[in-house]
Design an enzyme around this catalytic site. Structure first.
Site, PDB file in Angstrom:
ATOM      1  N   ARG A 359       5.746  -0.979  12.385  1.00 21.38           N
ATOM      2  CA  ARG A 359       4.762  -1.134  11.955  1.00 21.38           C
ATOM      3  C   ARG A 359       4.135  -2.432  11.372  1.00 21.38           C
ATOM      4  NH1 ARG A 359       4.344   1.216   6.091  1.00 21.38           N
ATOM      5  NH2 ARG A 359       3.875  -1.029   5.872  1.00 21.38           N
ATOM      6  N   HIS A 363       0.649  -0.109   5.429  1.00 21.85           N
ATOM      7  CA  HIS A 363       0.551   1.260   5.444  1.00 21.85           C
ATOM      8  C   HIS A 363      -1.063   1.732   5.643  1.00 21.85           C
ATOM      9  CE1 HIS A 363       1.243   5.802   4.982  1.00 21.85           C
ATOM     10  NE2 HIS A 363       0.422   5.677   4.118  1.00 21.85           N
ATOM     11  N   TYR A 372       6.726  -5.897  -0.066  1.00 19.36           N
ATOM     12  CA  TYR A 372       8.297  -5.418   0.367  1.00 19.36           C
ATOM     13  C   TYR A 372       8.744  -5.562   1.578  1.00 19.36           C
ATOM     14  CZ  TYR A 372       4.988  -1.780   2.370  1.00 19.36           C
ATOM     15  OH  TYR A 372       4.000  -1.201   3.306  1.00 19.36           O
TER      16      TYR A 372
END
Length: 469
Positions: A359, A363, A372
């Site tokens: 990805r 998100h 992160y």
């Protein structure tokens, strides 16, 4: 490699009359000024590195995927039966990162290609991926400008979308999670329909009742996306079983189409995942469980989700055959989906596909993924294993793509996306009375009373309702 894709030059004059605020200002003459467009998937904040291993391996027969797991690569298309499932599922791949055949002669490679593949079809696949990438870039920026409330991109997973969608037809039923825009796009959902849904205007098929990117289309056999995670999986088992029983009642031994349910690696941690697999297995429902393992469940990396090598290994426990695929290889995804569909329909049973990808984007627009994972990690995947570049390089090798055509496609799709957004912004909201429709086949008396009360309230306090109702 399609190096020219990393620096597409677009004339400001082309777009300044469409949506001025999306473009950077310049003191130069519009006719001579150009700018570089890149996918803005990360910010410049100081990242907290997750120390995820490199996505490269010194062994050409293996590949390191998100989470640092090194998996064997194979060119053998095999959907493993539960009793023959390996301890570690290999990754089915046909094309390497540079778009070349992987250890196959031309005949063997072409046996896996989409039926009827020619220059027109290849360019259409590439154009659809560019359209998806452009839609994501523009609408993510639009959200940042306050034009829409929310957005989710599919960056890094474009080949998974187009590869699987091109192996299906409109008789096949789709239940998606929320990162499957390209599947609906391949089926014929227009840019204007995407834009209208994200703006919740009068053209929205959902009548403004859903948050952005929660698409649906009855005409295209695409169930409306639901926000709660994993609810679509047990529903898909039920849909597949219903289609099987309908065929049985009509004296046929197979359903008209297969049911395909898409979900991420994070959804596989939900209880509904296990219930859905068990229902489908015991009722022998023709459904494809399509797991997009992109490395993250929002901010949780896969290494904090499970201790296995992935998700497909769980299929064995439910007696479901499965295959693991390189999600950035469009042709491998297509071939695996086609084979899974035939197995599901011919034997009336579920099949599990796990695609391995990454990805690239956040998100959602509510997330900052640099908190992160490192920017360097994102850039490395974007540069070294870009699914659009991989497919574009294959087309270039066939003589079906060149810099001029790629730039032309990019320019055209950006214009199309910007125009659809401008039109969506100019449309008014759905009629207020429409919010009482579709609850029942016919309005009940209590709904009619509620509607009358609302309209009287709005009429009494018009100064508070200036949205056009």
């Amino acid at each position: 490699m399609l190096a020219f894709r990393s620096s597409l030059r677009v004339s400001l004059k082309t777009f300044s009359s469409i949506v001025p605020s999306i473009l950077s200002s310049s003191s130069s003459s519009p006719s001579s000024t150009s700018f570089t467009t890149t996918f803005q998937c990360y910010s410049t904040t100081n990242p907290r590195s997750t120390n995820i291993d490199s996505n490269t391996s010194t062994n050409t027969n293996t590949r390191v995927y998100a989470g640092g797991v090194e998996l064997q690569l194979t060119t053998d298309l095999e959907i493993f039966e539960p009793e023959n499932a390996p301890g570690e599922f290999p990754v089915f791949r046909l094309m390497d990162e540079d778009g070349s055949y992987r250890g196959l002669d031309e005949a063997a490679f072409e046996s896996h290609l989409p039926e009827g593949l020619n220059e027109d079809m290849g360019v259409r696949m590439y154009r659809t991926m560019i359209r998806l990438e452009t839609l994501d870039t523009v609408f993510q920026n639009a959200q940042r400008q306050g034009r829409i409330s929310f957005y989710m991109t599919s960056a890094g997973e474009e080949a998974t979308h187009i590869g699987s969608a091109s192996a299906l037809n409109l008789q096949d039923v789709i239940l998606a999670q929320y990162r499957e825009t390209g599947i609906l796009m391949w089926r014929g959902f227009t840019l204007q329909q995407f834009a209208d849904q994200c703006f919740s205007n009068s053209g929205d098929l959902g009548k403004g009742r859903q948050m952005p990117v929660h698409y649906g289309s009855k005409a295209l056999n695409f169930h409306t996306i639901s926000s709660p995670l994993t609810t679509q999986l047990p529903q898909a088992s039920g849909v597949a079983y219903a289609m099987k029983m309908k065929a049985k009642r009509e004296g046929r031994d197979r359903a008209d189409g297969v049911t395909v349910v898409y979900f991420g690696d994070g959804a596989a941690s939900e209880g509904d995942f296990h219930a859905a697999l068990n229902i489908a297995a015991t009722l022998e429902a023709p459904v494809i469980f399509f797991c997009r393992n992109n490395g993250f469940a929002i901010s949780t990396p896969v290494r904090d989700q499970y201790r296995g090598d992935g998700i497909v290994s769980r299929a064995k426990g439910y007696g479901i055959p499965g295959i693991r695929v390189d999600g950035n290889d469009l042709f491998a995804v297509h071939a695996a989906t086609k084979a899974a569909k035939e197995l599901a329909l011919s034997q009336n049973r579920p099949v599990f596909i796990e695609t391995m990808s990454y990805r690239v984007g956040h998100h959602s627009t509510s997330d900052d993924s640099t908190r992160y994972r490192s920017i360097e990690e994102i850039q490395k995947w974007q540069k070294e294993d870009n699914p659009i570049n991989r497919f574009g390089s294959y087309l270039e090798g066939r003589g079906w793509m060149n810099e001029e055509l790629a730039n032309k496609i990019a320019d055209e799709e950006r214009i199309n996306v910007l125009e659809s957004m401008e039109k969506a912004e100019q449309k008014g909201p759905p009629e207020l009375s429409s919010m009482f429709e579709d609850v029942y086949k016919e309005k009940t008396r209590h709904l009619e009373e509620q509607e009358e009360e609302l309209l009287e309230h709005v009429k009494k306090y018009p100064q508070h309702y200036n949205s056009g109702h």
